[in-house]
Design an enzyme around this catalytic site. Sequence first.
Site, PDB file in Angstrom:
ATOM      1  N   ASN A 203       0.805  -1.220   0.000  1.00  0.00           N
ATOM      2  CA  ASN A 203       0.000   0.000   0.000  1.00  0.00           C
ATOM      3  C   ASN A 203       0.844   1.278   0.000  1.00  0.00           C
ATOM      4  O   ASN A 203       0.415   2.308  -0.523  1.00  0.00           O
ATOM      5  CB  ASN A 203      -0.987   0.003   1.166  1.00  0.00           C
ATOM      6  CG  ASN A 203      -0.316  -0.162   2.515  1.00  0.00           C
ATOM      7  OD1 ASN A 203       0.772  -0.731   2.617  1.00  0.00           O
ATOM      8  ND2 ASN A 203      -0.962   0.318   3.560  1.00  0.00           N
ATOM      9  N   ARG A 211      11.845   4.064   4.435  1.00  0.00           N
ATOM     10  CA  ARG A 211      11.845   4.207   5.885  1.00  0.00           C
ATOM     11  C   ARG A 211      12.589   3.069   6.559  1.00  0.00           C
ATOM     12  O   ARG A 211      13.346   3.286   7.521  1.00  0.00           O
ATOM     13  CB  ARG A 211      10.397   4.288   6.391  1.00  0.00           C
ATOM     14  CG  ARG A 211      10.271   4.846   7.801  1.00  0.00           C
ATOM     15  CD  ARG A 211       8.863   5.303   8.090  1.00  0.00           C
ATOM     16  NE  ARG A 211       7.955   4.181   8.323  1.00  0.00           N
ATOM     17  CZ  ARG A 211       6.648   4.335   8.516  1.00  0.00           C
ATOM     18  NH1 ARG A 211       6.100   5.534   8.468  1.00  0.00           N
ATOM     19  NH2 ARG A 211       5.879   3.283   8.748  1.00  0.00           N
ATOM     20  N   ALA A 228       6.601  -6.387  -1.898  1.00  0.00           N
ATOM     21  CA  ALA A 228       5.257  -6.950  -1.967  1.00  0.00           C
ATOM     22  C   ALA A 228       5.010  -7.470  -3.382  1.00  0.00           C
ATOM     23  O   ALA A 228       5.443  -6.852  -4.361  1.00  0.00           O
ATOM     24  CB  ALA A 228       4.222  -5.889  -1.603  1.00  0.00           C
ATOM     25  N   GLY A 280       2.721  -4.966   7.955  1.00  0.00           N
ATOM     26  CA  GLY A 280       1.639  -5.740   7.355  1.00  0.00           C
ATOM     27  C   GLY A 280       0.601  -6.089   8.394  1.00  0.00           C
ATOM     28  O   GLY A 280       0.461  -5.418   9.423  1.00  0.00           O
ATOM     29  N   SER A 281      -0.113  -7.158   8.154  1.00  0.00           N
ATOM     30  CA  SER A 281      -1.220  -7.535   9.036  1.00  0.00           C
ATOM     31  C   SER A 281      -0.718  -8.115  10.354  1.00  0.00           C
ATOM     32  O   SER A 281       0.383  -8.679  10.437  1.00  0.00           O
ATOM     33  CB  SER A 281      -2.118  -8.565   8.343  1.00  0.00           C
ATOM     34  OG  SER A 281      -1.454  -9.813   8.244  1.00  0.00           O
ATOM     35  N   GLU A 302       5.296  -3.441  12.544  1.00  0.00           N
ATOM     36  CA  GLU A 302       4.309  -2.367  12.363  1.00  0.00           C
ATOM     37  C   GLU A 302       3.101  -3.037  11.744  1.00  0.00           C
ATOM     38  O   GLU A 302       3.077  -3.336  10.555  1.00  0.00           O
ATOM     39  CB  GLU A 302       4.891  -1.261  11.469  1.00  0.00           C
ATOM     40  CG  GLU A 302       4.145   0.063  11.586  1.00  0.00           C
ATOM     41  CD  GLU A 302       3.020   0.196  10.578  1.00  0.00           C
ATOM     42  OE1 GLU A 302       1.860  -0.029  10.999  1.00  0.00           O
ATOM     43  OE2 GLU A 302       3.279   0.494   9.416  1.00  0.00           O
ATOM     44  N   LEU A 303       2.063  -3.250  12.590  1.00  0.00           N
ATOM     45  CA  LEU A 303       0.974  -4.145  12.213  1.00  0.00           C
ATOM     46  C   LEU A 303      -0.344  -3.385  12.014  1.00  0.00           C
ATOM     47  O   LEU A 303      -0.341  -2.211  11.666  1.00  0.00           O
ATOM     48  CB  LEU A 303       0.846  -5.252  13.271  1.00  0.00           C
ATOM     49  CG  LEU A 303       2.155  -6.001  13.561  1.00  0.00           C
ATOM     50  CD1 LEU A 303       1.973  -7.036  14.665  1.00  0.00           C
ATOM     51  CD2 LEU A 303       2.706  -6.655  12.295  1.00  0.00           C
ATOM     52  N   ARG A 330      -7.903   8.252   1.692  1.00  0.00           N
ATOM     53  CA  ARG A 330      -6.584   8.248   1.055  1.00  0.00           C
ATOM     54  C   ARG A 330      -6.180   6.811   0.727  1.00  0.00           C
ATOM     55  O   ARG A 330      -6.381   5.895   1.524  1.00  0.00           O
ATOM     56  CB  ARG A 330      -5.556   8.878   2.007  1.00  0.00           C
ATOM     57  CG  ARG A 330      -4.141   8.918   1.478  1.00  0.00           C
ATOM     58  CD  ARG A 330      -3.233   9.667   2.445  1.00  0.00           C
ATOM     59  NE  ARG A 330      -3.169   9.026   3.742  1.00  0.00           N
ATOM     60  CZ  ARG A 330      -2.036   8.665   4.357  1.00  0.00           C
ATOM     61  NH1 ARG A 330      -0.885   8.874   3.771  1.00  0.00           N
ATOM     62  NH2 ARG A 330      -2.072   8.122   5.548  1.00  0.00           N
ATOM     63  N   CYS A 336      -3.023   1.426   7.191  1.00  0.00           N
ATOM     64  CA  CYS A 336      -3.135   0.946   8.563  1.00  0.00           C
ATOM     65  C   CYS A 336      -3.525   2.061   9.528  1.00  0.00           C
ATOM     66  O   CYS A 336      -4.014   1.797  10.625  1.00  0.00           O
ATOM     67  CB  CYS A 336      -1.820   0.300   9.012  1.00  0.00           C
ATOM     68  SG  CYS A 336      -0.388   1.385   8.870  1.00  0.00           S
ATOM     69  N   GLU A 433      -9.372  -4.672  11.036  1.00  0.00           N
ATOM     70  CA  GLU A 433      -8.791  -3.615  10.217  1.00  0.00           C
ATOM     71  C   GLU A 433      -9.511  -3.619   8.878  1.00  0.00           C
ATOM     72  O   GLU A 433      -9.428  -4.589   8.125  1.00  0.00           O
ATOM     73  CB  GLU A 433      -7.292  -3.850  10.023  1.00  0.00           C
ATOM     74  CG  GLU A 433      -6.620  -2.740   9.243  1.00  0.00           C
ATOM     75  CD  GLU A 433      -5.108  -2.949   9.142  1.00  0.00           C
ATOM     76  OE1 GLU A 433      -4.377  -1.974   9.325  1.00  0.00           O
ATOM     77  OE2 GLU A 433      -4.686  -4.092   8.890  1.00  0.00           O
TER      78      GLU A 433
END
Length: 537
Positions: A203, A211, A228, A280-281, A302-303, A330, A336, A433
């Site tokens: 995404n 980053r 991805a 991701g998830s 970072e979920l 957006r 997320c 989510e």
Amino acid sequence: MLEVLCTQGLPEGWRFWARAHYLSPFREGEAGFTAKKGREMTLEKDSKVADVRGHRVPTGLFIDGEWLRTGQEIPVINPSDKSEITKVADGSGGHALEALAAADRSAQQWRHWAPRARADLFHLAHGLLIERADAFADVMTMESGKPRAEALGEFNLSAGFFLWYAEQVAHLHGRYQEGSPGGYRVIETHQPVGPSFLVTPWNFPMLMSARKAGAALAAGCTVVIKSARETPLTAALFIDTLQEAGFPAGVVNLIHTSNSAEVSEQIMADSRLKKVSFTGSSAVGTVLLKQASNLIINSSMELGGDGPFIVLDDADVDLAVREAVICKFRNAGQACVAANRIILHESIAEEFTEKFLAATAALKVGDGFDPEVSVGPIITERQLNRVSGLVESFQSAGGTLLAGGNVIDGEGFFFEPTVFRFDSYDHDFCNDELFAPIAALYTVTTVDEALRFANDTHYGLSAYVFSKDLSRVVTVAERLDFGMVGVNRGIMSDPKAPFGGIKESGLGREAGHEGIYEFLEPKYIALTIDERSGMEG
């Protein structure tokens, strides 16, 4: 190119010093960089590049400084029209281990590069990134579908992150102090964690690459990036830029794959890997954490997020509406940090809803290269079907459909911006989510009720609160159980700020000083001192 960077403008004597100190670790024949000549290569060199709207993008895997093909390929699909953009090499778990081996061989040399040399290399890479802004924006729009203005905004933010890391390389600090009982000194320094596996999502393909890799490389770590499957071209263009800047062979490696589970399972079971950073998830993050536990691999996660968006009775409603539209729609809601639950005080709920619906109706959905489009496609047909299923679930749970709710007929994976209103919140959506262009509106009567509902979730990534009262928003922000809180704003990513969540939204932080230190291990040295020595005479 790197030699020119490090030596240009210097007197000959100083050029010799710069070459010796900055470049010699990576000269041909140095230990660690001749190993690839003696190993059997299971991959073949790949000179194939894709032409994406006039931009040349490599399509191979990037391992040990070379673009390589595997014999298998993955089609890259444009979600706006379902056309095939190109194909990229399909890597396996074995190829990931080749990349890890290259990262491991180069780790010792890279970690000992002088900070200023590493910073100079970063600055050169940043300059090249800026020159390629249009290429990055076009490629992202093609493969992710996001509107080009959003893609260019993502690129600019990503370049800002990379510049931030360039500026911090030479400013990583330790501590020096006297030991508590005296007689020795406490020295605290930091050292790179080591070879790192960076797993990026589709995404925000450029932002996550810059980053994560920016922080790891600035800290002195070598990396294996897994793109991805849906957006490999953005990652390839990023790596190609770093290669052109002069990042040494093996320091940066890139894997594309159609079998992420196999790649992750094999590389996470290898003791040469010292760090994993995943975006991701929460479900996939849980699997990676279990794999990491076997070798106690340093992990950053970072979920998922749930994004409660609270609008209090004294808020600037027009501002809240503008920010909510951005925060919710957006990237077609595929973020997320998107506003999943919009929680409205009853005194402003009707006004907000009316204005929000009008703003939503004004959004144009379509191909991201149309300058009037503000909402692009859903990334894949599978995700599109999931979004349709969410609408059915919302209706079954008692939600009132106020706008949208339908797939848009056409060539791409488009869905209408959708708004639901719920008269109660006795359902489980706050623990899901959404990752969809679907907004859910709720009404509360008190601030305490808003806080209880906002905090009633397994997630803890981002939350938002709107009010004109400074004391009030600070109090509410402090009581929200989330890693980040936006006050009177719906976007808060900043190179200087630590990005990350709590609870099931993850571990660790990205960006800011904390982002680099995620790739550094603290090291304590106890140094005995004879305080009488040297004091005679």
